[in-house]
Design an enzyme around this catalytic site. Sequence first.
Site, PDB file in Angstrom:
ATOM      1  N   LYS A  33       0.811  -1.221   0.000  1.00  0.00           N
ATOM      2  CA  LYS A  33       0.000   0.000   0.000  1.00  0.00           C
ATOM      3  C   LYS A  33       0.846   1.274   0.000  1.00  0.00           C
ATOM      4  O   LYS A  33       0.483   2.259  -0.643  1.00  0.00           O
ATOM      5  CB  LYS A  33      -0.964   0.007   1.185  1.00  0.00           C
ATOM      6  N   THR A  34       1.978   1.258   0.700  1.00  0.00           N
ATOM      7  CA  THR A  34       2.808   2.470   0.757  1.00  0.00           C
ATOM      8  C   THR A  34       3.315   2.844  -0.632  1.00  0.00           C
ATOM      9  O   THR A  34       3.333   4.019  -1.006  1.00  0.00           O
ATOM     10  CB  THR A  34       3.991   2.268   1.722  1.00  0.00           C
ATOM     11  N   ASP A 212      -4.196   7.582   5.243  1.00  0.00           N
ATOM     12  CA  ASP A 212      -3.599   6.250   5.409  1.00  0.00           C
ATOM     13  C   ASP A 212      -4.154   5.595   6.679  1.00  0.00           C
ATOM     14  O   ASP A 212      -4.599   6.289   7.597  1.00  0.00           O
ATOM     15  CB  ASP A 212      -2.077   6.396   5.511  1.00  0.00           C
ATOM     16  N   GLU A 213      -4.120   4.265   6.742  1.00  0.00           N
ATOM     17  CA  GLU A 213      -4.607   3.491   7.901  1.00  0.00           C
ATOM     18  C   GLU A 213      -6.023   3.935   8.282  1.00  0.00           C
ATOM     19  O   GLU A 213      -6.332   4.148   9.461  1.00  0.00           O
ATOM     20  CB  GLU A 213      -3.650   3.653   9.095  1.00  0.00           C
ATOM     21  N   GLN A 243      -7.749  -5.616   9.376  1.00  0.00           N
ATOM     22  CA  GLN A 243      -6.680  -5.294  10.328  1.00  0.00           C
ATOM     23  C   GLN A 243      -7.102  -4.175  11.291  1.00  0.00           C
ATOM     24  O   GLN A 243      -6.251  -3.490  11.865  1.00  0.00           O
ATOM     25  CB  GLN A 243      -5.409  -4.883   9.582  1.00  0.00           C
ATOM     26  N   ARG A 597       2.016 -11.931   9.850  1.00  0.00           N
ATOM     27  CA  ARG A 597       3.372 -11.410  10.093  1.00  0.00           C
ATOM     28  C   ARG A 597       4.422 -12.387   9.568  1.00  0.00           C
ATOM     29  O   ARG A 597       5.566 -12.010   9.331  1.00  0.00           O
ATOM     30  CB  ARG A 597       3.633 -11.200  11.594  1.00  0.00           C
TER      31      ARG A 597
END
Length: 664
Positions: A33-34, A212-213, A243, A597
Amino acid sequence: MNAGFNGLNPAQRQAAEHNFGPLLILAGAGTGKTRVVTTRIAGMLYNGIPASQILAVTFTNKAAVEMRERVDSMVENNMAEDVMLCTFHSLCVRILRTCIERLGYKKNFSIFTQSDQMGIIKQILVRKAGKDENIDAFMIQSQISNAKNTGTPVSEDENSLISDVYRTYQKELKAFNAVDFDDLILLAVKALRENDDIRESWQKRFRFVMVDEFQDTNNLQMELLQLVVNKEHNICVVGDDDQSIYGWRGADITNILDFERFFPNPTVVKLEENYRSVNRVLRLANSVIRHNIDRREKTLWSSQGEGDKIKIASMPDAQTEAEYVVTEIMEKRHLDNRKWEDFAILFRTNTQSRVMEEQLREHEVPYRVIGGQSFYEKREIKDLLSYLSLMVNPDDDVSLLRIVNTPPRGIGKGTIESATQYSIKAEQSIFEAFQDEEFLSTCSTRARNALDGFVELVHTFADTANTKTGNYATMTEDLIREIEYEDFLKRSCKTADEANSRRKNVADLVESMYAHTQKKKRGLRRFLDSCALMQDKDKEKEQGDEVSLITMHASKGLEFPVCHLIGMEEGILPHSRSIEEGTKDEERRLLYVGITRAKEQLTITWCHSRKKWGDKVPCMPSTFFNEMDKNECEETSYEEIAEEPVNEDYAANFFQEMKAMLSQ
């Protein structure tokens, strides 16, 4: 500029090239996403959109700095200099600097940090409740913060102490021409909502807004966005409802689930190609998260290969679980030629870290604790270790100063300061000063009686503490009862859950002392030495070749080649509180975060029993196991593992290293 889009997959490219109208980017874990966000900003600049019209909002300064650096590296000649990349709070500071006079403040207002807030609240509490009232100022500050963010009263009773403190606190802030961090968003929203000209000015300035987020936004932040975004609705939000794990601190998942309600007819782009994990890990995560009803459907997949099956291992107890996990990490490191930093141990609650820390230390495995406090740095553990250190060494001024009035026993700050100064002049310890008749003659009768009581307490336990054969574990239990430490914890904690957690830590400390005596490491001094080594570990550098011990909440955004997810029992994950409160969906999202993770290998363990308050309590495997795709897993038990032959390569490597170490 086309080079900026090279390497993007079709979904990423669609998101990066979309400029006009509302856009919701559903970015699954590890889907890049970044890169999409920064490429999108760079693309807008190359398409002629003025940098000054672009606003990108993040949650942390670190994320904002990283995003700025990425964008700057993608464009030429400072093209991105006028893009506003900032946090919600810094955006609101900019808004308020232009208009706070409308709200009754002067333009040169100050921003109070948490320590500033605590100072004011403590002063107010002394005035309102008196010096002797043991009220936790941090709890008051937390409740005030929650009230501001949720728009709810700090208490239903307007005549309650906390309501009175809240009103006084706000008056004093205003008198100082100051605001706190929660006021920044609250007042910015108020200014924009109540003043058409201010709102229109900011809407005209920022034609393009990115967040973002987005799954972590609360209601107040959502209202801020609605007020800043103009009628063109050129807003792009990036997030993953799967998430969303911060509901307990105000995040509202409906902001992302009901995005269409706030900004009609959005383009929705799903990023589902994962660049982090092997497919078995992703399929396991998919199989769990699809049991959440309220979510936006997406399925992660990867071109990283299939990978090993996920190992699910049952253990008889927490001690065995820790021994198994640490041994497996050591074995994998030798056989696969890995670094310690390739490994992570993930857990749901902080209390689970103690046994793991002990095993890692015992096997001399370097580690660091992320997102939680090391067991030996917890307040209650440091308190009790300070008591024990003082019993062994009454000249330990540092330990004495920590616990001399913990719990409160009537020894005031003035008395302690006078004793400290006297001890320096007399070249003696503070404990000796407490028994020095010359010093005691300067004290009031009340202070003298309190000092005599403290000295007697130390002497009462010192004999056992300094005897090698003395049972210092039993002695510590007697000490805890004598000073009524558990009652003190209960009074000083914000919630019943926190009090129970701290009481559990105390019980774990005593349990580890009993275990220490059974290993024939006799004497309290030896036990305190081992604890000191644990605490010294916490002061070492955070970065380095170390195994990561990490809470699942803090693991979001991180990745490790090999993960061990421990304590998968009903009541731990999902947490018992979530079962009672009906928030099991968020626990499932937390498990999803934990699973994703792992890049290459994942082991999940659970225990048949754990010790609670010193007693062995039976445990049940997490109900989340029932939701996992069994085709992706191999189940085993400690008994089966124990019967497996020792890997010859590992044994040979291990003994060669030992031999080399001894020869040095």
